[in-house]
Design a protein around this motif. Structure first.
Motif, PDB file in Angstrom:
ATOM      1  N   PRO A 149       0.832  -1.214   0.000  1.00  0.00           N
ATOM      2  CA  PRO A 149       0.000   0.000   0.000  1.00  0.00           C
ATOM      3  C   PRO A 149       0.861   1.257   0.000  1.00  0.00           C
ATOM      4  CG  PRO A 149       0.021  -1.023   2.183  1.00  0.00           C
ATOM      5  CD  PRO A 149       0.732  -1.968   1.266  1.00  0.00           C
ATOM      6  N   LYS A 150       0.355   2.285  -0.646  1.00  0.00           N
ATOM      7  CA  LYS A 150       1.058   3.573  -0.655  1.00  0.00           C
ATOM      8  C   LYS A 150       0.435   4.439   0.435  1.00  0.00           C
ATOM      9  CE  LYS A 150       2.452   3.512  -5.504  1.00  0.00           C
ATOM     10  NZ  LYS A 150       2.292   2.043  -5.590  1.00  0.00           N
ATOM     11  N   ARG A 151       1.271   4.902   1.345  1.00  0.00           N
ATOM     12  CA  ARG A 151       0.765   5.692   2.471  1.00  0.00           C
ATOM     13  C   ARG A 151       0.803   7.182   2.152  1.00  0.00           C
ATOM     14  NH1 ARG A 151       3.494   4.017   7.955  1.00  0.00           N
ATOM     15  NH2 ARG A 151       1.721   5.194   8.762  1.00  0.00           N
ATOM     16  N   ALA A 152      -0.265   7.854   2.526  1.00  0.00           N
ATOM     17  CA  ALA A 152      -0.335   9.308   2.307  1.00  0.00           C
ATOM     18  C   ALA A 152       0.534  10.031   3.329  1.00  0.00           C
ATOM     19  CB  ALA A 152      -1.782   9.783   2.409  1.00  0.00           C
ATOM     20  N   ASP A 153       0.549   9.527   4.574  1.00  0.00           N
ATOM     21  CA  ASP A 153       1.314  10.180   5.648  1.00  0.00           C
ATOM     22  C   ASP A 153       1.970   9.109   6.521  1.00  0.00           C
ATOM     23  OD1 ASP A 153       2.373  11.624   7.699  1.00  0.00           O
ATOM     24  OD2 ASP A 153       0.464  12.432   8.433  1.00  0.00           O
ATOM     25  N   PRO A 154       3.254   8.828   6.285  1.00  0.00           N
ATOM     26  CA  PRO A 154       3.938   7.765   7.035  1.00  0.00           C
ATOM     27  C   PRO A 154       3.974   7.983   8.550  1.00  0.00           C
ATOM     28  CG  PRO A 154       5.224   8.421   5.120  1.00  0.00           C
ATOM     29  CD  PRO A 154       4.115   9.408   5.255  1.00  0.00           C
ATOM     30  N   ARG A 155       3.670   9.198   9.006  1.00  0.00           N
ATOM     31  CA  ARG A 155       3.686   9.452  10.461  1.00  0.00           C
ATOM     32  C   ARG A 155       2.345   9.122  11.112  1.00  0.00           C
ATOM     33  NH1 ARG A 155       5.188  15.551   9.661  1.00  0.00           N
ATOM     34  NH2 ARG A 155       3.538  15.090   8.159  1.00  0.00           N
ATOM     35  N   ASN A 156       1.319   8.922  10.287  1.00  0.00           N
ATOM     36  CA  ASN A 156      -0.035   8.717  10.818  1.00  0.00           C
ATOM     37  C   ASN A 156      -0.314   7.221  11.030  1.00  0.00           C
ATOM     38  OD1 ASN A 156      -2.722   8.710  11.479  1.00  0.00           O
ATOM     39  ND2 ASN A 156      -3.444   9.490   9.495  1.00  0.00           N
ATOM     40  N   GLU A 157      -0.240   6.790  12.274  1.00  0.00           N
ATOM     41  CA  GLU A 157      -0.458   5.373  12.613  1.00  0.00           C
ATOM     42  C   GLU A 157      -1.910   4.956  12.400  1.00  0.00           C
ATOM     43  OE1 GLU A 157       1.861   2.847  14.278  1.00  0.00           O
ATOM     44  OE2 GLU A 157       3.024   4.136  12.940  1.00  0.00           O
ATOM     45  N   ASN A 158      -2.822   5.957  12.344  1.00  0.00           N
ATOM     46  CA  ASN A 158      -4.246   5.654  12.182  1.00  0.00           C
ATOM     47  C   ASN A 158      -4.718   5.732  10.734  1.00  0.00           C
ATOM     48  OD1 ASN A 158      -5.053   5.161  14.945  1.00  0.00           O
ATOM     49  ND2 ASN A 158      -4.592   7.329  15.308  1.00  0.00           N
ATOM     50  N   GLU A 159      -3.783   5.965   9.814  1.00  0.00           N
ATOM     51  CA  GLU A 159      -4.157   6.015   8.390  1.00  0.00           C
ATOM     52  C   GLU A 159      -4.786   4.687   7.975  1.00  0.00           C
ATOM     53  OE1 GLU A 159      -2.108   6.549   3.971  1.00  0.00           O
ATOM     54  OE2 GLU A 159      -0.916   6.918   5.769  1.00  0.00           O
ATOM     55  N   MET A 160      -5.936   4.770   7.327  1.00  0.00           N
ATOM     56  CA  MET A 160      -6.640   3.548   6.930  1.00  0.00           C
ATOM     57  C   MET A 160      -6.011   2.948   5.676  1.00  0.00           C
ATOM     58  SD  MET A 160      -8.792   3.096   9.306  1.00  0.00           S
ATOM     59  CE  MET A 160      -9.752   1.733   8.651  1.00  0.00           C
ATOM     60  N   ILE A 161      -5.714   1.665   5.737  1.00  0.00           N
ATOM     61  CA  ILE A 161      -5.146   0.933   4.609  1.00  0.00           C
ATOM     62  C   ILE A 161      -6.228  -0.006   4.077  1.00  0.00           C
ATOM     63  CG2 ILE A 161      -3.292  -0.583   3.823  1.00  0.00           C
ATOM     64  CD1 ILE A 161      -2.310   2.151   4.896  1.00  0.00           C
ATOM     65  N   ARG A 162      -6.533   0.140   2.804  1.00  0.00           N
ATOM     66  CA  ARG A 162      -7.632  -0.637   2.211  1.00  0.00           C
ATOM     67  C   ARG A 162      -7.104  -1.782   1.366  1.00  0.00           C
ATOM     68  NH1 ARG A 162      -8.900   4.492   2.984  1.00  0.00           N
ATOM     69  NH2 ARG A 162     -10.900   4.928   3.977  1.00  0.00           N
ATOM     70  N   PHE A 163      -7.883  -2.839   1.300  1.00  0.00           N
ATOM     71  CA  PHE A 163      -7.514  -4.024   0.526  1.00  0.00           C
ATOM     72  C   PHE A 163      -8.629  -4.321  -0.480  1.00  0.00           C
ATOM     73  CE2 PHE A 163      -5.185  -4.173   4.442  1.00  0.00           C
ATOM     74  CZ  PHE A 163      -3.920  -4.591   4.047  1.00  0.00           C
TER      75      PHE A 163
ATOM     76  N   PRO B 276      -6.547   0.406  10.213  1.00  0.00           N
ATOM     77  CA  PRO B 276      -5.552   1.454  10.451  1.00  0.00           C
ATOM     78  C   PRO B 276      -4.149   0.839  10.394  1.00  0.00           C
ATOM     79  CG  PRO B 276      -6.709   0.887  12.490  1.00  0.00           C
ATOM     80  CD  PRO B 276      -7.397   0.162  11.385  1.00  0.00           C
ATOM     81  N   TRP B 277      -3.179   1.634   9.993  1.00  0.00           N
ATOM     82  CA  TRP B 277      -1.804   1.143   9.796  1.00  0.00           C
ATOM     83  C   TRP B 277      -1.304   0.327  10.990  1.00  0.00           C
ATOM     84  CZ3 TRP B 277       1.834   0.326   6.296  1.00  0.00           C
ATOM     85  CH2 TRP B 277       3.164   0.196   6.702  1.00  0.00           C
ATOM     86  N   TRP B 278      -1.597   0.787  12.212  1.00  0.00           N
ATOM     87  CA  TRP B 278      -1.037   0.122  13.397  1.00  0.00           C
ATOM     88  C   TRP B 278      -1.564  -1.298  13.590  1.00  0.00           C
ATOM     89  CZ3 TRP B 278      -4.088  -1.501  17.496  1.00  0.00           C
ATOM     90  CH2 TRP B 278      -5.370  -0.946  17.600  1.00  0.00           C
ATOM     91  N   GLN B 279      -2.676  -1.643  12.917  1.00  0.00           N
ATOM     92  CA  GLN B 279      -3.234  -2.986  13.054  1.00  0.00           C
ATOM     93  C   GLN B 279      -2.668  -3.976  12.036  1.00  0.00           C
ATOM     94  OE1 GLN B 279      -7.529  -2.980  13.125  1.00  0.00           O
ATOM     95  NE2 GLN B 279      -7.633  -1.746  14.986  1.00  0.00           N
TER      96      GLN B 279
END
Length: 468
Positions: A161-175, A185-188
């Motif tokens: 996945p391409k992350r919009a903000d690598p510092r944001n642990e809560n950024e949603m990653i979709r599959f 969220p990234w942290w999961q």
């Protein structure tokens, strides 16, 4: 057991990864293969040999061992050969150390009078695919995770996945490619994936191994078609072949020839005998997760206020847990709930507890073995995933409407009032719908592993593959 059309007597190498959650289900798979007349050599390091004792005594003529010393690694103290004795950071070091068994294993194969015709090895031993290619034999990846979790892992490594903000642990990653388009969220996401560093030798070794899993000849999953059909079909489509074998739920034999994890505790089962059907909540967070003292206090308060009967399996802190900050049972709690609840420290006979008629709900960390055991036992699950594949596993339970969210994450401290309400509700008519779904999938699980059920047939198909 006579199985039509199968060339009995194939010799297969089984190689488990030395973490309890990984070993248990692969040893249950080994038992089922031995029952079907497959000759097996199990590769273990010396300190893990005792874990095989009951399996070896049950199959003295069909299962042999290959004991190889664990190669040294700077991050692993001498004598440590199992993840339970390592801090979390040592998990990857153990994967790398085991990779150094490549050459000793190659020598063993080349000098064996009747070497194995196939390798079945854990998904954390992906390098064995390259070994199998050298030897000209098929390697089967064993997944201790379910098909949804495996689909997410495959997607992560194949389509990073391409992350919009690598510092944001809560950024949603979709599959979006995975059925039902799960998102987290990234942290999961997988800690192995999140800790990947391009160019780092350990990271590259692990990435290569995980991708090699999907290049292997086949994948064996501890799940069953009726539970995860859509994800099993997705894996077949993504891999471009049908050698995905859903053979679960893998459980200890009913006659208890093989004990899982340790001796059963008769006192707990005797106490459950005094309880009404489906009136007890079972609380357990598996072999790795240990609750913080704040989380312990909230679970204790929730159980106390709910007035439900319960069995709480408490894991004591291990390596990597700051002394005094984890796993503490609140003072006076056991006295206040005496007669209504049982607290078990150390090992609990989970399969026997879940299978008892008195147990109606299970607060779980959503480890896949625990889920398979609870599904087979027809028990409603209250989900509190902590790490790794557990968030995907919780997604599946919610999708199938046989799980209710309790909390999520290793640092989250839920509200004790809400937890109390959930405990009360889980063993009442208010969750009848979810409990009925749990029963339906429990029946489907039993059907799958019974003669001519879906998993039974998948086992037959797997054994036929060994001999072709």
């Amino acid at each position: 057991m006579a199985i039509a059309g199968i060339d009995r007597g194939s010799h297969v190498l089984v190689f488990p990864y030395p973490a309890q959650g990984h070993m248990l289900s692969l040893l249950d798979l080994t038992h089922q293969l031995a029952v079907r007349g497959v000759f097996i050599t199990i590769l273990v390091t010396p300190n893990n040999l005792p874990a095989l004792s009951s399996l070896l005594s049950a199959h003295p003529t069909t299962i042999a061992t290959l004991v190889l010393p664990l190669p040294p690694h700077p991050s692993i103290p001498p004598g440590i050969e199992n993840t339970k004795d390592l801090p979390a950071s040592g998990f990857k070091s153990l994967m790398v150390a085991l990779g150094d068994l490549h050459n000793p294993l190659l020598d063993w194969f080349r000098n064996h009078p009747t070497p194995p015709v196939a390798i079945v090895s854990d998904m954390f031993l992906g390098w064995t695919h390259h070994l199998a290619c050298q030897l000209g034999i098929p390697r089967y990846t064993f997944s201790p995770s379910g098909a949804l979790a495996l689909s997410v892992i495959l997607s992560l490594w194949r389509y990073p996945p391409k992350r919009a903000d690598p510092r944001n642990e809560n950024e949603m990653i979709r599959f979006p490619k995975v059925p039902n388009s799960p998102e987290y969220p990234w942290w999961q996401l997988s800690p192995v994936y999140r800790s990947y560093v391009e160019g780092d030798p350990t990271s590259e070794f692990i990435k290569d191994g995980l991708l090699a899993n999907f290049a292997s000849w086949g994948i064996v999953i501890n799940s069953f078609t009726e539970l995860e059909r859509v994800y099993i079909d997705y894996l077949k489509e993504e891999l471009g072949h049908d050698r995905v074998f859903a053979v679960g739920p893998l459980l200890p034999p009913a006659n208890k020839t093989i004990e899982r994890g340790g001796p059963s505790s008769k006192s707990i089962l005797s106490w459950l005998d005094t309880c009404e059907a489906q009136s007890v909540v079972y609380v357990c967070f598996g072999t790795q997760a240990v609750l913080t003292n704040n989380q312990m206090a909230v679970v204790a308060m929730g159980l106390e206020k709910s007035l439900v009967k319960f069995v709480w399996s408490v894991k004591e802190p291990t390596v990597g847990h700051v002394a005094g900050e984890y796993g503490k049972i609140p003072a006076g709690f056991e006295d206040r709930v005496a007669g209504r609840g049982v607290v078990v420290t150390g090992w609990a006979p989970q399969v026997a507890i879940l299978s008892h008629d008195a147990v109606g709900a299970f607060l779980t960390h959503c480890g896949w073995n625990s889920i398979m055991e609870a599904v087979a036992a027809e028990v409603l699950m209250l989900t509190w995933p902590m790490s790794a594949d557990q968030f995907s596993n919780a997604t599946l339970l919610h999708e199938l409407k046989m799980g209710i969210k309790a909390s999520e994450g290793p640092q989250t401290v839920p509200d004790s009032g809400q937890l109390s309400e959930l405990f009360s509700k889980s063993v009442s008519d208010k969750t009848r719908g979810e409990s009925e779904r749990a029963k339906e999938f429990g029946w489907a699980a039993k059907e799958a592993i019974s003669e001519n059920g879906s998993s039974w047939k998948e086992f037959d198909r797997l054994v036929v593959n060994f001999s072709h």
